[in-house]
Design a protein around this motif. Structure first.
Motif, PDB file in Angstrom:
ATOM      1  N   ASP A 169      -3.738 -14.176   2.946  1.00  0.00           N
ATOM      2  CA  ASP A 169      -5.167 -14.467   2.987  1.00  0.00           C
ATOM      3  C   ASP A 169      -5.476 -15.945   3.211  1.00  0.00           C
ATOM      4  O   ASP A 169      -6.622 -16.370   3.114  1.00  0.00           O
ATOM      5  N   ASP A 170      -4.462 -16.734   3.535  1.00  0.00           N
ATOM      6  CA  ASP A 170      -4.659 -18.147   3.863  1.00  0.00           C
ATOM      7  C   ASP A 170      -5.126 -18.279   5.308  1.00  0.00           C
ATOM      8  O   ASP A 170      -4.586 -17.654   6.208  1.00  0.00           O
ATOM      9  N   ASN A 171      -6.140 -19.094   5.522  1.00  0.00           N
ATOM     10  CA  ASN A 171      -6.643 -19.407   6.869  1.00  0.00           C
ATOM     11  C   ASN A 171      -7.087 -18.194   7.668  1.00  0.00           C
ATOM     12  O   ASN A 171      -6.820 -18.104   8.864  1.00  0.00           O
ATOM     13  N   VAL A 172      -7.754 -17.259   7.032  1.00  0.00           N
ATOM     14  CA  VAL A 172      -8.335 -16.133   7.750  1.00  0.00           C
ATOM     15  C   VAL A 172      -9.830 -16.373   7.896  1.00  0.00           C
ATOM     16  O   VAL A 172     -10.420 -17.164   7.178  1.00  0.00           O
ATOM     17  N   ASP A 173     -10.431 -15.676   8.834  1.00  0.00           N
ATOM     18  CA  ASP A 173     -11.865 -15.825   9.052  1.00  0.00           C
ATOM     19  C   ASP A 173     -12.672 -15.114   7.970  1.00  0.00           C
ATOM     20  O   ASP A 173     -13.689 -15.613   7.525  1.00  0.00           O
ATOM     21  N   PHE A 174     -12.213 -13.935   7.581  1.00  0.00           N
ATOM     22  CA  PHE A 174     -12.854 -13.212   6.482  1.00  0.00           C
ATOM     23  C   PHE A 174     -11.917 -12.106   5.992  1.00  0.00           C
ATOM     24  O   PHE A 174     -10.916 -11.798   6.629  1.00  0.00           O
ATOM     25  N   THR A 175     -12.264 -11.529   4.843  1.00  0.00           N
ATOM     26  CA  THR A 175     -11.454 -10.466   4.253  1.00  0.00           C
ATOM     27  C   THR A 175     -12.245  -9.165   4.263  1.00  0.00           C
ATOM     28  O   THR A 175     -13.479  -9.166   4.187  1.00  0.00           O
ATOM     29  N   VAL A 176     -11.522  -8.049   4.383  1.00  0.00           N
ATOM     30  CA  VAL A 176     -12.161  -6.736   4.400  1.00  0.00           C
ATOM     31  C   VAL A 176     -11.501  -5.819   3.378  1.00  0.00           C
ATOM     32  O   VAL A 176     -10.357  -6.034   2.967  1.00  0.00           O
ATOM     33  N   TYR A 177     -12.248  -4.816   2.991  1.00  0.00           N
ATOM     34  CA  TYR A 177     -11.744  -3.746   2.146  1.00  0.00           C
ATOM     35  C   TYR A 177     -12.209  -2.445   2.784  1.00  0.00           C
ATOM     36  O   TYR A 177     -13.386  -2.313   3.146  1.00  0.00           O
ATOM     37  N   TYR A 178     -11.309  -1.487   2.950  1.00  0.00           N
ATOM     38  CA  TYR A 178     -11.662  -0.203   3.552  1.00  0.00           C
ATOM     39  C   TYR A 178     -12.124   0.756   2.468  1.00  0.00           C
ATOM     40  O   TYR A 178     -11.479   0.907   1.436  1.00  0.00           O
ATOM     41  N   THR A 179     -13.257   1.410   2.727  1.00  0.00           N
ATOM     42  CA  THR A 179     -13.792   2.395   1.799  1.00  0.00           C
ATOM     43  C   THR A 179     -13.833   3.762   2.462  1.00  0.00           C
ATOM     44  O   THR A 179     -13.904   3.862   3.693  1.00  0.00           O
ATOM     45  N   ASP A 180     -13.791   4.790   1.636  1.00  0.00           N
ATOM     46  CA  ASP A 180     -13.898   6.161   2.136  1.00  0.00           C
ATOM     47  C   ASP A 180     -15.335   6.669   2.085  1.00  0.00           C
ATOM     48  O   ASP A 180     -15.619   7.775   2.531  1.00  0.00           O
ATOM     49  N   LEU A 181     -16.223   5.878   1.525  1.00  0.00           N
ATOM     50  CA  LEU A 181     -17.613   6.282   1.361  1.00  0.00           C
ATOM     51  C   LEU A 181     -18.534   5.449   2.241  1.00  0.00           C
ATOM     52  O   LEU A 181     -18.602   4.223   2.117  1.00  0.00           O
ATOM     53  N   LEU A 182     -19.246   6.114   3.112  1.00  0.00           N
ATOM     54  CA  LEU A 182     -20.155   5.447   4.050  1.00  0.00           C
ATOM     55  C   LEU A 182     -21.191   4.599   3.318  1.00  0.00           C
ATOM     56  O   LEU A 182     -21.529   3.506   3.761  1.00  0.00           O
TER      57      LEU A 182
END
Length: 116
Positions: free
Chosen positions: A97-110
């Motif tokens: 997670d060093d020097n990334v533009d942003f972080t994401v988390y995947y969800t199963d719920l819309l």
């Protein structure tokens, strides 16, 4: 005639070179990234470098993977494509997670998709 051509060429380079990929990354708002997404295999070719969080609490963007491209029309809704030419954005998933533009988390719920 040569002077006019030189001015046009110089102006064109200034216009087209005004925003580099790095400049776009500095202005990244993950809330504006939705639609068709292509996962790039080479970091240098991607529009954005992301890190996939294991916890929703630390992610900048909660992503729901849409099955239909037409439904990926709002924040956090991504349609994953295998064709780079048809993608709205290309992203590279980094292992750190060093020097990334942003972080994401995947969800199963819309309903949970979107920004914080």
């Amino acid at each position: 005639m040569k002077k006019i051509l030189l001015i046009i060429v110089t102006t064109s380079f200034a216009f087209f070179g005004a925003t580099s990929k790095k400049d776009r990354r500095d202005q990244t708002d993950p809330c504006t990234i939705y639609g068709s997404i292509y996962f790039e295999t080479k970091k240098g070719y991607a529009d954005y470098v992301i890190y996939v969080e294991e916890s929703e609490a630390f992610a900048d963007l909660i992503v729901f993977k849409e099955e239909n491209k037409l439904m990926a029309d709002d924040t956090g809704l991504w349609y994953i494509t295998d064709k780079r030419d048809f993608a709205d954005y290309t992203v590279y998933i980094d292992k750190s997670d060093d020097n990334v533009d942003f972080t994401v988390y995947y969800t199963d719920l819309l309903a949970y998709a979107g920004c914080k």
